[in-house]
Design an enzyme around this catalytic site. Structure first.
Site, short mmCIF file in Angstrom:
data_model
loop_
_atom_site.label_atom_id
_atom_site.label_comp_id
_atom_site.label_asym_id
_atom_site.label_seq_id
_atom_site.Cartn_x
_atom_site.Cartn_y
_atom_site.Cartn_z
N HIS A 107 -5.74 28.44 7.23
CA HIS A 107 -7.20 27.64 7.01
C HIS A 107 -7.14 27.29 5.81
O HIS A 107 -7.93 26.42 5.39
CB HIS A 107 -8.29 28.61 7.55
CG HIS A 107 -8.38 28.76 8.98
ND1 HIS A 107 -7.79 29.66 9.61
CD2 HIS A 107 -8.88 28.15 10.13
CE1 HIS A 107 -8.21 29.73 10.85
NE2 HIS A 107 -8.69 28.80 11.30
N ASP A 127 -2.79 22.76 15.94
CA ASP A 127 -3.95 23.66 15.42
C ASP A 127 -4.75 22.63 14.83
O ASP A 127 -4.32 21.40 14.20
CB ASP A 127 -3.50 24.65 14.49
CG ASP A 127 -4.43 26.02 14.25
OD1 ASP A 127 -5.60 25.80 14.83
OD2 ASP A 127 -3.98 27.01 13.99
#
Length: 489
Positions: free
Chosen positions: A178, A250
């Site tokens: 992230h 993702d």
């Protein structure tokens, strides 16, 4: 032809949105062929929300991250009814894992969700991993492989598609994708023996979808992250491993890839590499159409063959068709198993030492700031579970690096309850203590000050200490309930 190309570009996108109702622009995009939507806790996902999506495009792939444990979207307010992968791996009963996963599938089926972005098939080989941890079934390939299969069979046995992630394996990293691009420093031989077996097993079990991770794996491709690597996605996953289901990325706003390329370029490159669906965790009307236009421009420039885009769209439609074919399974509630999550949490509880609470303790919750895959509103749940049994329970939240509160006699009075002569029991709640030196220091301080302190670790635990040490191996409502039951029994 131009209109068809724009529609085909929309068909491979799975964006998210802000707000608790489907915005008008998203409804419009669904009417224009948008292939899917991903729901997060911020959307308050429910059957009613899914109905809003299906009203515009009945064949849309509605996806959600519902792993159980610390990653939940449907149950974020209360905490999950399921203890999570690590707890299931600790119990190591594949029949129990399948039962838990089937119940998760039933929950999603009742809301008409097409695809669960679960299970995490990562082997948590590195104890310092900041983003996988308890989301993995465990640290060995064989353990993770057999529970991945059980989980896939459970979810898909309820008529909802499962998605093994994060290919080719996010377990041996020390970086959260992230925030930046993680690198897996392992040889091809190690990858074959450790990271790939769970994905091979999932493919053999008929998993309908796989999610690729934003990971640099130099042994496979020294230059590009897996999301953008034809070598990893087409040659390895499609060619060597034989996967022919829907491959999804993702979320592409994660800094691992977003720091290098624009959303449109990431999308076009990922599709060219072999991806079929692109997850865009949070979009606006402008950004969605910019991504669509970038895909169309890539086809026109020749960097993304139109046949590849058409193949991707066909795989998205194939997953939606599979979901339609499972309608009878989703209507079958005869085997409903509502207590399975609590049963699993109780079985996973690992206890060293002894303690029985007869009065409400002071619960000191140590905030280690969970990773960004976890919704920030997710409760640890220990205080609430204890309060349900001992109403005079008190709570202190300890922020990262903060000092411990006073733990000696007279604590009850300072907490605003009881008399000054009273010495309240102390429960110190930590997460992944072994990964955080400052947490280890607070645990040592607490044990020195109060040898009768009870330690509850909701993550991958450190060596036991205190009068009693409870490891729940996950954050969930049922894990907290199991711990509270033991502490008061």
């Amino acid at each position: 032809m131009t209109a068809d190309l724009y529609r085909l570009a929309m068909a491979v996108l799975q964006p998210g949105y802000a707000g608790t109702s489907v915005p008008d622009w998203m409804r419009g995009a669904l009417g224009q062929g948008l292939g899917g939507v991903v729901l997060f806790a911020r959307n308050a996902p429910s059957a009613q929300v899914v109905q809003q999506i299906r009203a515009e495009n009945p064949g849309a792939v509605v996806a959600v991250d519902e792993e159980g444990g610390v990653v939940t979207r449907f149950e974020v307010a209360s905490g999950s009814s399921f203890p999570g992968n690590r707890a299931l791996g600790v119990v190591d009963d594949v029949a129990l894992t399948e039962r838990v996963a089937r119940q998760i599938g039933r929950m999603l089926a009742r809301a008409d969700v097409t695809l669960d972005y679960a299970p995490a098939a990562d082997v948590n080989a590195n104890p310092a991993n900041p983003v996988i941890g308890v989301r993995s079934f465990g640290p060995t390939a064989d353990l993770v492989a057999r529970h991945t299969v059980a989980y896939v069979n459970g979810v898909q046995g309820a008529g909802v598609a499962a998605c093994a992630k994060h290919f080719p394996g996010h377990g041996d990293t020390v970086t959260d994708s992230h925030l930046e691009l993680p690198t897996v420093h392992a040889s091809r031989e190690v990858l074959d023996e450790r990271d790939l077996p769970p994905f091979r097993a999932a493919i053999s079990a008929g998993v309908r979808s796989i999610m690729c991770g934003h990971l640099l794996v130099p042994a496979l491709d020294p230059d590009l992250p897996a999301t953008l690597s034809r070598t990893i996605l087409t040659e390895l996953l499609r060619g060597e491993l034989g996967f022919d289901g829907m491959l999804v990325t993702d979320a592409i706003e994660m800094r691992a890839v977003a720091a290098r390329f624009s959303p449109g370029e990431i999308t076009a490159r990922a599709l060219a590499a072999g991806v079929d669906a692109v997850c865009v965790g949070l979009t606006t009307e402008q950004s969605l159409y910019e991504i669509r236009d970038a895909v169309v421009a890539a086809v026109r420039s020749g960097s993304l063959p139109e046949e590849r885009l058409a193949e991707a769209g066909a795989r998205v439609r194939a997953l939606a068709s599979w979901y339609d074919e499972q309608a009878a399974l989703r209507l079958d509630d005869d085997t409903d198993d509502p207590d399975v999550g609590l049963d699993a949490a109780r079985a996973a509880l690992t206890v060293t030492g002894a303690a029985t609470l007869t009065m409400g303790p002071l619960v000191v919750e140590v905030n280690t700031r969970l990773n960004q895959a976890v919704d920030p509103a997710t409760p640890a749940g220990i205080t609430a579970a204890l309060t349900a049994l001992l109403p005079d329970t008190a709570r202190v939240q300890l922020e990262p690096g903060g000092p411990l509160p006073r733990l000696g006699p007279g604590l009850a009075a300072s907490a605003g309850r009881g008399s000054g002569a009273e010495q309240r029991p102390v429960v110190l709640v930590v997460h992944d203590a072994a990964r955080h030196p400052w947490v280890q220091d607070r645990v040592a301080q607490a044990v020195k000050t109060r040898p009768d302190v009870i330690i509850v670790d909701t993550g991958i635990p450190d060596a036991p200490s205190g009068a009693a040490h409870l490891a729940t191996h996950g954050i969930s409502r049922v894990s907290a309930q199991a711990a509270a039951e033991w502490l008061t029994s």
